[in-house]
Motif scaffolding. Structure first.
Motif, PDB file in Angstrom:
ATOM      1  N   GLY A  42       0.822  -1.210   0.000  1.00 24.87           N
ATOM      2  CA  GLY A  42       0.000   0.000   0.000  1.00 24.87           C
ATOM      3  C   GLY A  42       0.855   1.257   0.000  1.00 24.87           C
ATOM      4  N   LYS A  44       3.647   3.342  -1.437  1.00 21.77           N
ATOM      5  CA  LYS A  44       4.219   3.314  -2.785  1.00 21.77           C
ATOM      6  C   LYS A  44       5.558   3.995  -2.812  1.00 21.77           C
ATOM      7  CE  LYS A  44       0.481   1.548  -4.352  1.00 21.77           C
ATOM      8  NZ  LYS A  44       0.525   0.090  -4.263  1.00 21.77           N
ATOM      9  N   ARG A  45       6.406   3.591  -3.765  1.00 18.81           N
ATOM     10  CA  ARG A  45       7.614   4.389  -3.971  1.00 18.81           C
ATOM     11  C   ARG A  45       7.387   5.249  -5.209  1.00 18.81           C
ATOM     12  NH1 ARG A  45      12.554   0.456  -5.859  1.00 18.81           N
ATOM     13  NH2 ARG A  45      11.396  -0.954  -7.203  1.00 18.81           N
ATOM     14  N   ALA A  46       7.451   6.529  -5.018  1.00 14.83           N
ATOM     15  CA  ALA A  46       7.189   7.422  -6.138  1.00 14.83           C
ATOM     16  C   ALA A  46       8.275   8.481  -6.270  1.00 14.83           C
ATOM     17  CB  ALA A  46       5.823   8.081  -6.002  1.00 14.83           C
ATOM     18  N   CYS A  47       9.111   8.639  -5.251  1.00 17.41           N
ATOM     19  CA  CYS A  47      10.259   9.537  -5.404  1.00 17.41           C
ATOM     20  C   CYS A  47      11.443   9.061  -4.559  1.00 17.41           C
ATOM     21  CB  CYS A  47       9.893  10.982  -5.042  1.00 17.41           C
ATOM     22  SG  CYS A  47       9.691  11.269  -3.279  1.00 17.41           S
ATOM     23  N   ASN A  49      12.528  10.168  -1.991  1.00 16.35           N
ATOM     24  CA  ASN A  49      13.326  11.355  -1.685  1.00 16.35           C
ATOM     25  C   ASN A  49      12.568  12.300  -0.751  1.00 16.35           C
ATOM     26  OD1 ASN A  49      15.711  12.850  -2.143  1.00 16.35           O
ATOM     27  ND2 ASN A  49      14.600  14.228  -3.526  1.00 16.35           N
ATOM     28  N   GLY A  50      11.474  11.824  -0.195  1.00 13.34           N
ATOM     29  CA  GLY A  50      10.740  12.672   0.732  1.00 13.34           C
ATOM     30  C   GLY A  50       9.918  13.774   0.092  1.00 13.34           C
ATOM     31  N   ASP A  51       9.707  13.709  -1.214  1.00 10.76           N
ATOM     32  CA  ASP A  51       9.047  14.822  -1.901  1.00 10.76           C
ATOM     33  C   ASP A  51       7.565  14.614  -2.198  1.00 10.76           C
ATOM     34  OD1 ASP A  51      11.525  16.022  -1.967  1.00 10.76           O
ATOM     35  OD2 ASP A  51      11.994  15.311  -3.993  1.00 10.76           O
ATOM     36  N   ALA A  54       3.815   9.506  -1.153  1.00  6.60           N
ATOM     37  CA  ALA A  54       3.136   8.274  -1.564  1.00  6.60           C
ATOM     38  C   ALA A  54       3.498   7.100  -0.650  1.00  6.60           C
ATOM     39  CB  ALA A  54       3.490   7.933  -3.007  1.00  6.60           C
ATOM     40  N   TYR A 104      -2.822   6.023  -6.868  1.00  4.31           N
ATOM     41  CA  TYR A 104      -1.439   5.814  -6.434  1.00  4.31           C
ATOM     42  C   TYR A 104      -1.092   6.651  -5.202  1.00  4.31           C
ATOM     43  CZ  TYR A 104       2.999   3.639  -7.628  1.00  4.31           C
ATOM     44  OH  TYR A 104       4.106   2.825  -7.643  1.00  4.31           O
ATOM     45  N   CYS A 105      -1.707   7.829  -5.101  1.00  3.99           N
ATOM     46  CA  CYS A 105      -1.427   8.700  -3.962  1.00  3.99           C
ATOM     47  C   CYS A 105      -2.334   8.385  -2.783  1.00  3.99           C
ATOM     48  CB  CYS A 105      -1.662  10.152  -4.364  1.00  3.99           C
ATOM     49  SG  CYS A 105      -3.419  10.511  -4.681  1.00  3.99           S
ATOM     50  N   LEU A 136       1.608  14.525  -2.762  1.00  2.30           N
ATOM     51  CA  LEU A 136       1.291  14.983  -4.108  1.00  2.30           C
ATOM     52  C   LEU A 136       0.232  14.086  -4.730  1.00  2.30           C
ATOM     53  CD1 LEU A 136       4.820  15.673  -5.634  1.00  2.30           C
ATOM     54  CD2 LEU A 136       3.131  17.367  -4.904  1.00  2.30           C
ATOM     55  N   CYS A 137      -0.686  14.703  -5.475  1.00  8.60           N
ATOM     56  CA  CYS A 137      -1.611  13.943  -6.303  1.00  8.60           C
ATOM     57  C   CYS A 137      -1.532  14.572  -7.682  1.00  8.60           C
ATOM     58  CB  CYS A 137      -3.038  14.039  -5.781  1.00  8.60           C
ATOM     59  SG  CYS A 137      -4.220  13.276  -6.922  1.00  8.60           S
ATOM     60  N   ARG A 138      -1.412  13.761  -8.701  1.00 10.15           N
ATOM     61  CA  ARG A 138      -1.292  14.319 -10.049  1.00 10.15           C
ATOM     62  C   ARG A 138      -2.592  14.206 -10.833  1.00 10.15           C
ATOM     63  NH1 ARG A 138       1.706  18.227 -12.406  1.00 10.15           N
ATOM     64  NH2 ARG A 138       2.726  17.566 -14.330  1.00 10.15           N
TER      65      ARG A 138
ATOM     66  N   GLY B  24      -6.016   0.271  -0.443  1.00  7.13           N
ATOM     67  CA  GLY B  24      -4.576   0.127  -0.660  1.00  7.13           C
ATOM     68  C   GLY B  24      -4.194  -1.268  -1.115  1.00  7.13           C
ATOM     69  N   LEU B 201       2.234   9.898 -10.864  1.00  6.83           N
ATOM     70  CA  LEU B 201       2.797   9.576  -9.556  1.00  6.83           C
ATOM     71  C   LEU B 201       3.477   8.204  -9.570  1.00  6.83           C
ATOM     72  CD1 LEU B 201       3.120  11.287  -7.143  1.00  6.83           C
ATOM     73  CD2 LEU B 201       1.310  10.032  -6.021  1.00  6.83           C
ATOM     74  N   ARG B 284      12.491   8.332  -9.701  1.00 10.76           N
ATOM     75  CA  ARG B 284      11.825   9.561 -10.151  1.00 10.76           C
ATOM     76  C   ARG B 284      12.676  10.347 -11.141  1.00 10.76           C
ATOM     77  NH1 ARG B 284       7.145  10.859 -11.380  1.00 10.76           N
ATOM     78  NH2 ARG B 284       6.449   9.900  -9.439  1.00 10.76           N
ATOM     79  N   TYR B 680      -6.319  21.103 -13.314  1.00  5.23           N
ATOM     80  CA  TYR B 680      -5.171  21.151 -12.406  1.00  5.23           C
ATOM     81  C   TYR B 680      -3.868  20.935 -13.172  1.00  5.23           C
ATOM     82  CZ  TYR B 680      -1.514  18.880  -9.837  1.00  5.23           C
ATOM     83  OH  TYR B 680      -0.276  18.511  -9.410  1.00  5.23           O
TER      84      TYR B 680
END
Ligand code: FES
Ligand code: FES
Lengths: 160, 781
Positions: A42, A44-47, A49-51, A54, A104-105, A136-138, B24, B201, B284, B680
């Motif tokens: 559940g 996720k790895r999305a960065c 880098n703490g940014d 996710a 994903y977020c 973040l949500c895209r 999830g 994402l 990323r 957005y």
């Protein structure tokens, strides 16, 4: 051996109310350990880098970026992942408010929202913003997520 | 158009994927692992343009667990979706910062990563082509020395040997040169922005294994499983039937997962270790710059009117920064040309659209496929023209709106059936943004409120043979399973298809089972899940499959009920006699065939199948652009209200409005989600996103910390969405595409509102406060 970071130890992690043995290198992040050894995907790895948020999980009830936490730092602490939040009203609210598109977020937002509701159920818009800015949500444009978070907080304060 | 029964179409039915996503428990590609899975990591170029002298992997091999190190020598050929100009791993030279140069395969990801860092590449730096302007100069250093020799994969791509032009698309309609002389009012302006990114994402990820039988099994994050098959067949010589592509739910795509990039790399990695399964997961930074990104543009537009303010001539020059390779940018170059006027009737058009090679990360499709970028330039020009003519910006747009009977830039005839109602969209948007209270209001000493408007159109430039197929299999309980290779990217496409089935079969939604996974060997061919074309293409295929199933149900029921098929009707989980609805049979009792009381059985399972293929599309003529590249145009109007601070030039977006005519709206709730999300995305692109390059072409902000996207709280205070529903004659229940449209007018509307607020012409993106300040300073000089 140690120089290469390849030595491993067996440690216990307390996740979602259960203890689990995992075998970790000192450099393994909590995120990778949860995902690869416990199958808790559940987060996720999305960065990494703490940014982006996710990978958010709760350690001692506090939201943390599990990509920035080492597994070895997390032993002996209660960890909650999205899989540990079964059928909470937060999840229902996110569905009802249409706050989910690709999803994903979503686990990260839900856990962050859960922690906010537990810590500051009376949060003002500014405080909500401050908390949620770590995620973040895209896909959604945040409007529906904002409505979901506010509904969750309202339900919480009404109950108190 | 099909008659609606009112069961499901037009209803805000909850998405069928939402509950699991909230729990999830949905698994995306990166969420699967298995023992023995090998991991690949890329060695990437540290220069934007350099000759590769040598690659030394001695140190890398010393890392434990390393199984293979591959360089461009393993596959020294070029691939590409439109023009085959890109080696999957660089050969001889690198053309952008972050380009894959080698792959390391190891037992564990961390081993592969450490080894990749130890591969030493000796580069000889070359002169960098750092902008489309530079690229266009005669005598510019060449990014590709032999572009004229590259294989063309589809028509309508024209590289110019000895230049940096990867393709040049022309539109010549009417007599621009003569009419331009006769224009009484003219404007000419130039617009620009840098390359940027999709930032789904979920970063791209893939797993490939090669079985000893020769089967190649690919699990991947993609919008185009069948394009992957095509590429692996075309360039790697694998039989089509031996390539099996799986994809699950995708964590956002926005066009970025529509092309083929990491799958061939993982295939080479697997091949190098005897076909074992290899995973390649982008971090990323790789997802931002190594994988294909979003085009940059420099556009110059000239518009001329007669004395009444009617536009009679337009010239459009687009320099598209496609980066190091053309990929989909070659198609975007074409799309930008064929809709270059925006939804306005311009009888005399001269357009040159160039796909330019530079030493930047290469670009592919981005939600809107040339239209958000084009619309920014067109709509800024419209506002500047309105000013020059002293006409209200909305009035100018209304006067020039393209109408049935007019022709598009490619001379396709506009009819009431193939275009939405632009005027209605404009009027509704005018109300929603409260245009008539004034475009610019000073609300305090240092706060200005201003509005901007933007009108747009877009046709879906699919392949002329783009198609979709669907199979409906009935269960013994009367429920039905759909197989269709439309991909769930977050847009809700599977819910939409289920609604269409529910409507046609007059069945409850919970009787329709949709698997999110796509398997290219079980699911019928689907062109791609791109171009806002899925509701249309897959929707039509699903309808055909329903009709096929209905006729089978009637046939079996006619045996059970001993009557003629013609007298039967399907609905509510039954097949019944039209004149006497009480007399009928449950679908569950005939779904697997009908059984007589004595045990004999006939007919068997009801399996409906259907397909749909685009009709009468044609490529464009090389010299004039003449052709019919898309089936219909969805149109819309968007508007923005900002509150701008005169002290520090910061601003807050108060309102964002979208009014879209996308034909019948199948699900108003998911359609609204799509519009808000699109708005957005468009606002984030317009207000804060761009790659920053240093003088060596190195990306300075390849992380989400430095590449800023709009965060929670920075979104518009209010999103207002409305639909005009002029039905499309061909669409399922009258639906046209809507997926990309929320993005398209946002940059134009935001720039128009801020230009009004700051009283300067803001013609470049992103619209950061510093840009407004600089433009204002220039202006005051
Ligand atoms: S993956 Fe941890 S913050 Fe992005
Ligand atoms: S729903 Fe896709 S990133 Fe938030």
């Amino acid at each position: 051996m140690i120089k290469n970071g390849s030595s491993k130890s067996v440690v216990k992690l307390h996740v979602n109310g259960d203890s689990h043995e995992v075998t970790i290198r000192s450099a393994d992040t909590l995120l990778l350990t949860l995902r690869e050894q416990l199958g808790l995907n559940g987060a996720k790895r999305a960065c990494e880098n703490g940014d982006c948020g996710a990978c958010t999980i709760l350690i001692n009830g506090e939201p943390m970026h599990s990509c920035l936490s080492l597994a070895i730092e997390s032993i002996n602490q209660p960890i909650t992942t999205i899989e540990g939040l079964k059928a909470s009203n937060i999840q229902e609210t996110f569905v009802e408010k249409w706050a989910i598109q690709c999803g994903y977020c979503t686990p990260g937002f839900i856990l962050n929202c859960h922690a906010l509701a537990e810590t500051e159920p009376n949060a003002t818009d500014e405080v909500i913003e401050e908390w949620m800015q770590s995620n973040l949500c895209r896909c959604t444009g945040y409007q529906e997520i904002k409505e979901a978070v506010k509904t969750v907080l309202q339900a919480k304060t009404n109950k108190i | 158009m099909q008659d609606r029964t009112g069961t499901a179409v037009g209803k805000p039915i909850q998405r069928i994927d939402a509950v699991e996503k909230a729990a999830g428990t949905v698994r995306y590609i990166d969420d699967y692992t298995l023992p023995g899975l090998a991991h690949a990591k890329l060695v990437k170029s540290s220069y934007a343009h350099a000759k590769i002298n040598s690659i030394d992997s001695t140190e890398a091999w010393k890392v434990p667990g390393v199984r293979a190190i591959i360089t461009g020598k393993m596959f020294p050929y070029h691939i590409g979706p439109i023009l085959a100009d890109r080696p999957p791993l660089a050969i001889e030279k690198v053309r952008y910062y972050g380009e894959p140069v080698a792959i390391v395969v190891a037992d564990h990801e961390h081993q592969a990563k450490r080894a990749a860092a130890l591969v030493k590449v000796d580069y000889e730096p070359l002169q960098v082509v750092n902008s489309v302007r530079d690229a266009f100069q005669t005598g510019a250093p060449l990014v590709h020395e032999n572009s004229g020799q590259y294989m063309k994969i589809i028509s309508n791509v024209y590289p110019v040997q000895g230049t940096n032009i990867g393709s040049h698309i022309k539109i010549r309609k009417g007599d621009f040169i003569k009419t331009w002389e006769a224009c009484t009012t003219k404007v000419k302006e130039t617009y620009s922005f840098n390359l940027s990114d999709h930032v789904a994402l979920e970063t791209r990820s893939t797993r490939v294994e090669i079985k000893s039988s020769g089967k190649v099994i690919i699990h991947t994050t993609t919008q185009s499983p069948f394009t992957i098959k095509k590429v692996m067949n075309q360039f790697f010589n694998i039989e089509l039937g031996n390539i099996i592509v799986h994809t699950t739910i995708v964590g956002g795509a926005f066009g970025g997962k529509g092309t083929v990039q990491l799958e061939p790399l993982a295939y080479l990695a697997s091949k190098a270790i005897g076909g074992k399964m290899v995973k390649l997961n982008y971090e990323r930074e790789e997802d931002l710059i190594t994988a294909p990104c979003h085009i940059g543009v420099e556009a110059t537009i000239s518009l001329g009117t007669n004395k009444d303010g009617k536009i009679i001539a337009g010239q459009y020059t687009f320099l598209i920064d496609s980066g190091a390779y053309t990929d989909q940018a070659a198609g975007i170059t074409r799309a930008m040309a064929l809709d270059c006027t925006g939804p306005y009737n311009v009888p005399n058009v001269w357009c040159d659209s160039y796909c330019m090679y530079t030493n930047h990360p290469y670009a592919t499709s981005f939600r809107g496929y040339a239209h958000p970028e084009l619309t920014f330039a067109v709509e800024r020009t419209m506002d500047q023209l309105a000013k020059k003519l002293s006409i209200d910006p909305i009035e100018l747009r209304k006067m020039n709106t393209i109408q049935p009977g007019d022709t598009s830039p490619t001379q396709s005839v506009i009819t009431a059936n193939n275009i939405g109602d632009t005027l209605k969209c404009l009027e509704r948007a005018r109300e929603l943004i409260q245009w008539d209270e004034g475009q610019r209001l000073e609300i305090s000493n240092n706060k200005i409120r201003a509005k901007g408007i933007s009108t747009f159109w877009k046709t879906s430039t699919t392949a002329t043979n783009a198609q979709s197929g669907a199979i409906l299999k009935f269960e013994a309980d009367g429920s039905v399973n759909l197989n269709c290779a439309a991909i769930e990217l977050g847009q809700g496409t599977k819910t939409i298809l289920a609604q269409i089935i529910a409507e046609r079969l007059k069945l409850e939604m919970n009787k329709i089972h949709i698997t999110m996974e796509v398997n290219s060997s079980y699911d019928p061919h689907q062109w791609r899940t791109v171009a806002s074309s899925t509701t249309f293409l897959a929707g039509r295929a699903v309808l055909a499959a329903c009709d096929d199933a209905i006729s089978q149900l009637k046939r079996t029921a006619s045996i059970a009920l001993k009557c003629s098929k013609e007298d039967l009707e399907v609905g509510g989980g039954r097949v019944y006699l039209k004149p006497n609805p009480d007399y009928g049979v449950q679908i569950k009792d005939i779904a697997l065939g009908y059984q007589y009381p004595n045990g004999h059985a006939v007919e068997g399972q009801v399996v409906g199948h259907g397909k749909y293929i685009q009709r009468h599309l044609t490529p464009m003529d090389k010299e004039t652009g003449f052709g019919k590249p898309g089936p219909w145009w969805s149109v819309g109007t968007q508007a923005i209200e900002v509150e701008w601070d005169t002290r520090d030039y910061t601003y807050k977006i108060l309102k964002a409005v979208t009014v879209l005519d996308g034909g019948t709206i199948i699900n108003p709730a998911t359609a609204t989600q799509q519009m808000r999300g699109g708005m957005y995305l468009g606002l984030s692109f317009a207000s804060s996103e761009a790659f920053l390059f240093d003088e060596g072409g190195i990306v300075q902000n390849p992380q989400l910390r430095t590449y800023q996207i709009i965060r929670f709280g920075e979104q518009p205070v209010e999103y207002l969405v409305d639909f005009i529903e002029s039905p499309a004659a061909d669409g399922p229940y009258g639906a046209r595409g809507i997926g990309e449209y929320g993005v398209i007018g946002m940059a134009g509307a935001l720039a128009n509102s801020l230009s009004a607020a700051a009283q300067v012409e803001l013609n470049h993106l992103p619209l950061i406060p510093e840009l407004i300040w600089k433009t204002k300073k220039e202006h005051l000089k």
